[in-house]
Motif scaffolding. Structure first.
Motif, PDB file in Angstrom:
ATOM      1  N   CYS A  47       0.843  -1.194   0.000  1.00 54.27           N
ATOM      2  CA  CYS A  47       0.000   0.000   0.000  1.00 54.27           C
ATOM      3  C   CYS A  47       0.880   1.247   0.000  1.00 54.27           C
ATOM      4  O   CYS A  47       1.837   1.337   0.770  1.00 54.27           O
ATOM      5  CB  CYS A  47      -0.893  -0.009   1.245  1.00 54.27           C
ATOM      6  SG  CYS A  47      -1.914   1.471   1.401  1.00 54.27           S
ATOM      7  N   HIS A  49       0.336   4.059   1.187  1.00 55.16           N
ATOM      8  CA  HIS A  49       0.210   4.873   2.387  1.00 55.16           C
ATOM      9  C   HIS A  49       1.321   4.548   3.368  1.00 55.16           C
ATOM     10  O   HIS A  49       2.230   5.337   3.584  1.00 55.16           O
ATOM     11  CB  HIS A  49      -1.168   4.668   3.025  1.00 55.16           C
ATOM     12  CG  HIS A  49      -1.373   5.473   4.260  1.00 55.16           C
ATOM     13  ND1 HIS A  49      -1.961   4.950   5.389  1.00 55.16           N
ATOM     14  CD2 HIS A  49      -1.054   6.756   4.552  1.00 55.16           C
ATOM     15  CE1 HIS A  49      -1.992   5.900   6.325  1.00 55.16           C
ATOM     16  NE2 HIS A  49      -1.454   7.001   5.833  1.00 55.16           N
ATOM     17  N   GLY A  51       2.611   1.005   3.496  1.00 54.92           N
ATOM     18  CA  GLY A  51       3.142  -0.319   3.175  1.00 54.92           C
ATOM     19  C   GLY A  51       2.290  -1.498   3.564  1.00 54.92           C
ATOM     20  O   GLY A  51       2.793  -2.628   3.624  1.00 54.92           O
ATOM     21  N   CYS A  66      -7.261  -1.826   2.054  1.00 47.84           N
ATOM     22  CA  CYS A  66      -6.006  -2.058   2.773  1.00 47.84           C
ATOM     23  C   CYS A  66      -6.320  -2.455   4.217  1.00 47.84           C
ATOM     24  O   CYS A  66      -7.105  -1.776   4.890  1.00 47.84           O
ATOM     25  CB  CYS A  66      -5.124  -0.811   2.744  1.00 47.84           C
ATOM     26  SG  CYS A  66      -3.580  -1.040   3.661  1.00 47.84           S
ATOM     27  N   HIS A  69      -5.218   0.670   7.254  1.00 43.00           N
ATOM     28  CA  HIS A  69      -5.944   1.913   7.536  1.00 43.00           C
ATOM     29  C   HIS A  69      -7.152   2.118   6.641  1.00 43.00           C
ATOM     30  O   HIS A  69      -7.747   3.197   6.648  1.00 43.00           O
ATOM     31  CB  HIS A  69      -5.007   3.118   7.414  1.00 43.00           C
ATOM     32  CG  HIS A  69      -3.734   2.969   8.179  1.00 43.00           C
ATOM     33  ND1 HIS A  69      -2.542   2.667   7.568  1.00 43.00           N
ATOM     34  CD2 HIS A  69      -3.484   3.036   9.509  1.00 43.00           C
ATOM     35  CE1 HIS A  69      -1.587   2.570   8.487  1.00 43.00           C
ATOM     36  NE2 HIS A  69      -2.136   2.789   9.683  1.00 43.00           N
TER      37      HIS A  69
HETATM   38  S1  FES Z   1      -0.994   1.304   4.956  1.00 45.56           S
HETATM   39 FE1  FES Z   1      -2.677   1.048   3.616  1.00 45.56          FE
HETATM   40  S2  FES Z   1      -4.085   2.538   4.239  1.00 45.56           S
HETATM   41 FE2  FES Z   1      -2.394   2.853   5.536  1.00 45.56          FE
END
Ligand code: FES
Length: 116
Positions: A47, A49, A51, A66, A69
């Motif tokens: 991801c 954001h 990982g 994901c 988060h």
């Molecule tokens: S690591 Fe995927 S939304 Fe934060």
């Protein structure tokens, strides 16, 4: 413009249950292959954001959430579902032949590239 695909055999299609994803590392690249009802789609497993392992996310329609988060990504385009989230993930051409999943790792692209 034409391009030659370099299909890499990954695993038997039966190894990925419907509506689930599996992580695979090929050539130091970690990808997540998802089995939708009628096809398989592949994205990078990290991801953008922080990982999160997208292979462990919940699949809903053609999106995955994901597990860390809750950001949601379109498995077909790699684009975030919410336009306010700027980062996307790479997608990779995927096909099944004789029950084996093949992925073109060199054919990865992001929806942002297409939009640019
Ligand atoms: S690591 Fe995927 S939304 Fe934060």
């Amino acid at each position: 413009m034409t391009s030659v695909r370099a299909w890499t055999p990954i695993t038997e299609a039966d190894n990925i249950p419907t509506r689930e994803g599996r992580a695979v590392t090929v050539c130091d690249q970690e990808i997540a292959i998802f089995h939708l009802q009628d096809r398989y789609l592949t994205i990078e497993n990290k991801c953008p954001h922080k990982g999160g392992p997208l292979c462990d996310g919940i699949v809903s329609g053609t999106t995955v959430v994901c597990p860390l988060h809750g950001r949601r990504f379109d498995l077909e385009t790699g684009m975030p579902v919410r336009a306010s989230e700027p980062s996307c993930v790479a997608t990779f051409p995927t096909r099944v032949e004789d029950g084996i999943i093949f992925v073109d790792l060199g054919g990865g692209h992001t929806g942002q590239e297409e939009a640019a």
